[in-house]
Design a protein around this motif. Structure first.
Motif, PDB file in Angstrom:
ATOM      1  N   PHE A 193      10.026  -0.984  14.971  1.00 41.75           N
ATOM      2  CA  PHE A 193      10.712  -1.675  13.894  1.00 41.75           C
ATOM      3  C   PHE A 193       9.985  -1.522  12.558  1.00 41.75           C
ATOM      4  O   PHE A 193      10.429  -2.084  11.548  1.00 41.75           O
ATOM      5  CB  PHE A 193      10.879  -3.155  14.236  1.00 41.75           C
ATOM      6  CG  PHE A 193      11.899  -3.395  15.319  1.00 41.75           C
ATOM      7  CD1 PHE A 193      13.241  -3.235  15.058  1.00 41.75           C
ATOM      8  CD2 PHE A 193      11.512  -3.750  16.592  1.00 41.75           C
ATOM      9  CE1 PHE A 193      14.190  -3.434  16.040  1.00 41.75           C
ATOM     10  CE2 PHE A 193      12.447  -3.960  17.594  1.00 41.75           C
ATOM     11  CZ  PHE A 193      13.796  -3.807  17.320  1.00 41.75           C
ATOM     12  N   ALA A 194       8.892  -0.760  12.539  1.00 40.55           N
ATOM     13  CA  ALA A 194       8.229  -0.443  11.276  1.00 40.55           C
ATOM     14  C   ALA A 194       8.838   0.785  10.616  1.00 40.55           C
ATOM     15  O   ALA A 194       8.366   1.242   9.570  1.00 40.55           O
ATOM     16  CB  ALA A 194       6.730  -0.214  11.509  1.00 40.55           C
ATOM     17  N   HIS A 195       9.898   1.312  11.206  1.00 42.73           N
ATOM     18  CA  HIS A 195      10.501   2.538  10.697  1.00 42.73           C
ATOM     19  C   HIS A 195      11.067   2.344   9.296  1.00 42.73           C
ATOM     20  O   HIS A 195      11.028   3.260   8.472  1.00 42.73           O
ATOM     21  CB  HIS A 195      11.604   2.989  11.653  1.00 42.73           C
ATOM     22  CG  HIS A 195      11.744   4.472  11.740  1.00 42.73           C
ATOM     23  ND1 HIS A 195      10.697   5.303  12.086  1.00 42.73           N
ATOM     24  CD2 HIS A 195      12.807   5.290  11.514  1.00 42.73           C
ATOM     25  CE1 HIS A 195      11.101   6.549  12.075  1.00 42.73           C
ATOM     26  NE2 HIS A 195      12.378   6.568  11.724  1.00 42.73           N
ATOM     27  N   ALA A 196      11.593   1.154   9.017  1.00 45.48           N
ATOM     28  CA  ALA A 196      12.158   0.884   7.691  1.00 45.48           C
ATOM     29  C   ALA A 196      11.085   0.988   6.608  1.00 45.48           C
ATOM     30  O   ALA A 196      11.323   1.564   5.531  1.00 45.48           O
ATOM     31  CB  ALA A 196      12.792  -0.504   7.672  1.00 45.48           C
ATOM     32  N   SER A 197       9.915   0.456   6.878  1.00 46.01           N
ATOM     33  CA  SER A 197       8.837   0.514   5.878  1.00 46.01           C
ATOM     34  C   SER A 197       8.302   1.932   5.722  1.00 46.01           C
ATOM     35  O   SER A 197       7.875   2.329   4.630  1.00 46.01           O
ATOM     36  CB  SER A 197       7.704  -0.440   6.269  1.00 46.01           C
ATOM     37  OG  SER A 197       7.169  -0.123   7.541  1.00 46.01           O
ATOM     38  N   LEU A 198       8.332   2.734   6.793  1.00 42.81           N
ATOM     39  CA  LEU A 198       7.907   4.133   6.691  1.00 42.81           C
ATOM     40  C   LEU A 198       8.869   4.914   5.800  1.00 42.81           C
ATOM     41  O   LEU A 198       8.449   5.751   5.001  1.00 42.81           O
ATOM     42  CB  LEU A 198       7.829   4.766   8.082  1.00 42.81           C
ATOM     43  CG  LEU A 198       6.688   4.280   8.974  1.00 42.81           C
ATOM     44  CD1 LEU A 198       6.829   4.854  10.377  1.00 42.81           C
ATOM     45  CD2 LEU A 198       5.329   4.669   8.388  1.00 42.81           C
ATOM     46  N   LEU A 199      10.157   4.640   5.953  1.00 45.68           N
ATOM     47  CA  LEU A 199      11.149   5.288   5.096  1.00 45.68           C
ATOM     48  C   LEU A 199      10.916   4.913   3.637  1.00 45.68           C
ATOM     49  O   LEU A 199      10.953   5.778   2.743  1.00 45.68           O
ATOM     50  CB  LEU A 199      12.546   4.869   5.543  1.00 45.68           C
ATOM     51  CG  LEU A 199      13.747   5.521   4.853  1.00 45.68           C
ATOM     52  CD1 LEU A 199      14.921   5.637   5.826  1.00 45.68           C
ATOM     53  CD2 LEU A 199      14.196   4.727   3.619  1.00 45.68           C
ATOM     54  N   LEU A 200      10.664   3.640   3.386  1.00 44.88           N
ATOM     55  CA  LEU A 200      10.401   3.181   2.023  1.00 44.88           C
ATOM     56  C   LEU A 200       9.121   3.804   1.480  1.00 44.88           C
ATOM     57  O   LEU A 200       9.049   4.167   0.301  1.00 44.88           O
ATOM     58  CB  LEU A 200      10.306   1.656   2.001  1.00 44.88           C
ATOM     59  CG  LEU A 200      10.281   0.977   0.634  1.00 44.88           C
ATOM     60  CD1 LEU A 200      11.554   1.295  -0.142  1.00 44.88           C
ATOM     61  CD2 LEU A 200      10.127  -0.532   0.796  1.00 44.88           C
ATOM     62  N   LEU A 201       8.112   3.962   2.326  1.00 48.04           N
ATOM     63  CA  LEU A 201       6.856   4.592   1.913  1.00 48.04           C
ATOM     64  C   LEU A 201       7.088   6.038   1.481  1.00 48.04           C
ATOM     65  O   LEU A 201       6.592   6.469   0.428  1.00 48.04           O
ATOM     66  CB  LEU A 201       5.853   4.545   3.066  1.00 48.04           C
ATOM     67  CG  LEU A 201       4.549   5.330   2.862  1.00 48.04           C
ATOM     68  CD1 LEU A 201       3.747   4.750   1.707  1.00 48.04           C
ATOM     69  CD2 LEU A 201       3.711   5.316   4.145  1.00 48.04           C
ATOM     70  N   GLY A 202       7.829   6.786   2.284  1.00 48.65           N
ATOM     71  CA  GLY A 202       8.106   8.177   1.935  1.00 48.65           C
ATOM     72  C   GLY A 202       8.846   8.294   0.616  1.00 48.65           C
ATOM     73  O   GLY A 202       8.491   9.117  -0.242  1.00 48.65           O
ATOM     74  N   GLY A 203       9.879   7.469   0.426  1.00 46.52           N
ATOM     75  CA  GLY A 203      10.621   7.503  -0.820  1.00 46.52           C
ATOM     76  C   GLY A 203       9.766   7.125  -2.015  1.00 46.52           C
ATOM     77  O   GLY A 203       9.862   7.732  -3.096  1.00 46.52           O
ATOM     78  N   TYR A 204       8.888   6.139  -1.841  1.00 47.91           N
ATOM     79  CA  TYR A 204       8.031   5.684  -2.943  1.00 47.91           C
ATOM     80  C   TYR A 204       7.051   6.780  -3.364  1.00 47.91           C
ATOM     81  O   TYR A 204       6.858   7.027  -4.560  1.00 47.91           O
ATOM     82  CB  TYR A 204       7.275   4.433  -2.514  1.00 47.91           C
ATOM     83  CG  TYR A 204       6.307   3.912  -3.556  1.00 47.91           C
ATOM     84  CD1 TYR A 204       6.771   3.197  -4.660  1.00 47.91           C
ATOM     85  CD2 TYR A 204       4.945   4.141  -3.432  1.00 47.91           C
ATOM     86  CE1 TYR A 204       5.889   2.730  -5.619  1.00 47.91           C
ATOM     87  CE2 TYR A 204       4.058   3.670  -4.383  1.00 47.91           C
ATOM     88  CZ  TYR A 204       4.528   2.967  -5.482  1.00 47.91           C
ATOM     89  OH  TYR A 204       3.649   2.516  -6.428  1.00 47.91           O
ATOM     90  N   VAL A 205       6.443   7.444  -2.397  1.00 44.99           N
ATOM     91  CA  VAL A 205       5.487   8.510  -2.710  1.00 44.99           C
ATOM     92  C   VAL A 205       6.177   9.636  -3.472  1.00 44.99           C
ATOM     93  O   VAL A 205       5.659  10.149  -4.478  1.00 44.99           O
ATOM     94  CB  VAL A 205       4.833   9.046  -1.422  1.00 44.99           C
ATOM     95  CG1 VAL A 205       4.005  10.296  -1.724  1.00 44.99           C
ATOM     96  CG2 VAL A 205       3.968   7.975  -0.786  1.00 44.99           C
ATOM     97  N   ILE A 206       7.365  10.037  -3.014  1.00 41.61           N
ATOM     98  CA  ILE A 206       8.101  11.110  -3.687  1.00 41.61           C
ATOM     99  C   ILE A 206       8.483  10.698  -5.099  1.00 41.61           C
ATOM    100  O   ILE A 206       8.372  11.486  -6.049  1.00 41.61           O
ATOM    101  CB  ILE A 206       9.350  11.488  -2.873  1.00 41.61           C
ATOM    102  CG1 ILE A 206       8.950  12.049  -1.509  1.00 41.61           C
ATOM    103  CG2 ILE A 206      10.197  12.523  -3.627  1.00 41.61           C
ATOM    104  CD1 ILE A 206      10.100  12.220  -0.543  1.00 41.61           C
ATOM    105  N   ALA A 207       8.935   9.462  -5.257  1.00 38.10           N
ATOM    106  CA  ALA A 207       9.339   8.972  -6.579  1.00 38.10           C
ATOM    107  C   ALA A 207       8.178   8.987  -7.567  1.00 38.10           C
ATOM    108  O   ALA A 207       8.353   9.299  -8.755  1.00 38.10           O
ATOM    109  CB  ALA A 207       9.914   7.562  -6.460  1.00 38.10           C
ATOM    110  N   LYS A 208       6.983   8.662  -7.100  1.00 43.62           N
ATOM    111  CA  LYS A 208       5.818   8.608  -7.976  1.00 43.62           C
ATOM    112  C   LYS A 208       5.257   9.993  -8.314  1.00 43.62           C
ATOM    113  O   LYS A 208       4.615  10.168  -9.352  1.00 43.62           O
ATOM    114  CB  LYS A 208       4.719   7.753  -7.330  1.00 43.62           C
ATOM    115  CG  LYS A 208       5.024   6.258  -7.320  1.00 43.62           C
ATOM    116  CD  LYS A 208       5.137   5.722  -8.733  1.00 43.62           C
ATOM    117  CE  LYS A 208       5.351   4.224  -8.765  1.00 43.62           C
ATOM    118  NZ  LYS A 208       5.488   3.709 -10.158  1.00 43.62           N
TER     119      LYS A 208
END
Length: 296
Positions: free
Chosen positions: A37-52
């Protein structure tokens, strides 16, 4: 007919993205028996890194770095918490992933704030016409990318030693370990693959016509969870079929929302869960899930 074609294409694109996320749920479950159930935060992490990073590195390189960081983060979770705790009941580890998700999501939400971050995708708001239907280029790119990545996944699952080990582990973990399967390596690779797929999914979840990455983007992963469940948590093909059903049902509910006013304004948001419940009532193990056998 034009409207239906556009809805169907959008549904397939959405289902393709859900398939990437659902495969992450399934591959981790098959390798370690844990619902992550930590998959949602991993998705958010990937998107955040790319955005930055996309302004400094460019879109393609930023995506590669984001995928690598998310894969490493997922692998670190496996090493520290799943493997690091030793012999612990699987339901305890599943609950632990909820705590990890809360901690990681809280930190990422704090960093994102109320902003909407662009990931710098090259498609922008461009659209393409296929027959009578007009659909965003980002949607077509999502379908093509998902087909390629899922094809590679199934090829690896079928023809590599890791895939053979995964299949053995999903059948009987203890027997596989006794036969020399390196379970720690299998689990670690599975978590890394799931993290990488989540980062790729983040790109298309935030591309046009979506305004960008925000604090709620990670919640979309929870819509892919019904896809994994109704397909069968131990079936990669089932997750793919389930994701397409979920994507199409959500797109149809959104496209014909005006005809479904009696069901409420946000019916498209709950449509995936209704589809999951209906299918599980008919087939409790999911469409392609393995049936449990017990001696009597």
């Amino acid at each position: 007919m034009t409207k239906l074609s556009e809805i169907a294409l959008n549904g397939l694109a959405l289902g393709s993205v859900y398939a990437l996320i659902a495969l992450g749920f399934v591959v981790i479950f098959k390798a370690s028996g844990v619902m992550n159930f930590a998959h949602a935060s991993l998705l958010l992490l990937g998107g955040y890194v790319i955005a930055k990073l996309h302004e400094d590195l460019g879109f393609a390189l930023a995506v590669l770095v984001g995928v690598a960081v998310t894969a490493a983060g997922a692998g670190l979770i496996e090493v520290l918490f799943i493997r690091g705790l030793g012999k612990v009941e699987l339901h305890v580890l599943t609950i632990l992933t909820i705590g990890i998700d809360i901690l990681l999501t809280t930190e990422l939400v704090r960093r994102i704030g109320s902003d909407k971050l662009s990931l710098g995708d090259p498609w922008g708001g461009d659209a393409v016409t296929i027959g009578d239907a007009t659909v965003a280029k980002a949607r077509i790119a999502a379908i093509i990318t998902a087909v390629v990545l899922i094809g590679f996944f199934f090829a690896a699952f079928r023809f590599t030693s890791w895939g053979l080990s995964m299949r053995a582990a999903s059948e009987d973990r203890e027997a596989a370990a006794l036969m020399g399967v390196r379970m720690k390596r299998v689990q670690f690779i599975a978590w890394c693959i799931a993290g990488a797929l989540a980062a790729v999914a983040a790109v298309f979840l935030t591309a046009s016509p979506t305004p960008g990455l925000d604090r709620t983007t990670g919640l979309v992963a929870l819509k892919a969870f019904p896809a994994a469940v109704l397909g069968g948590m131990d079936s990669a093909l089932g997750a793919l079929i389930g994701a397409m059903l979920i994507g199409l049902s959500e797109a149809l509910a959104a496209g014909y929302q005006s005809d479904l006013d009696a069901l409420g304004g946000g019916f498209s948001g709950v449509a995936p869960y209704i589809v999951m419940i209906l299918i599980l009532l008919w087939r409790p193990t999911g469409l392609l899930g393995s049936k449990e056998l017990s001696r009597v």
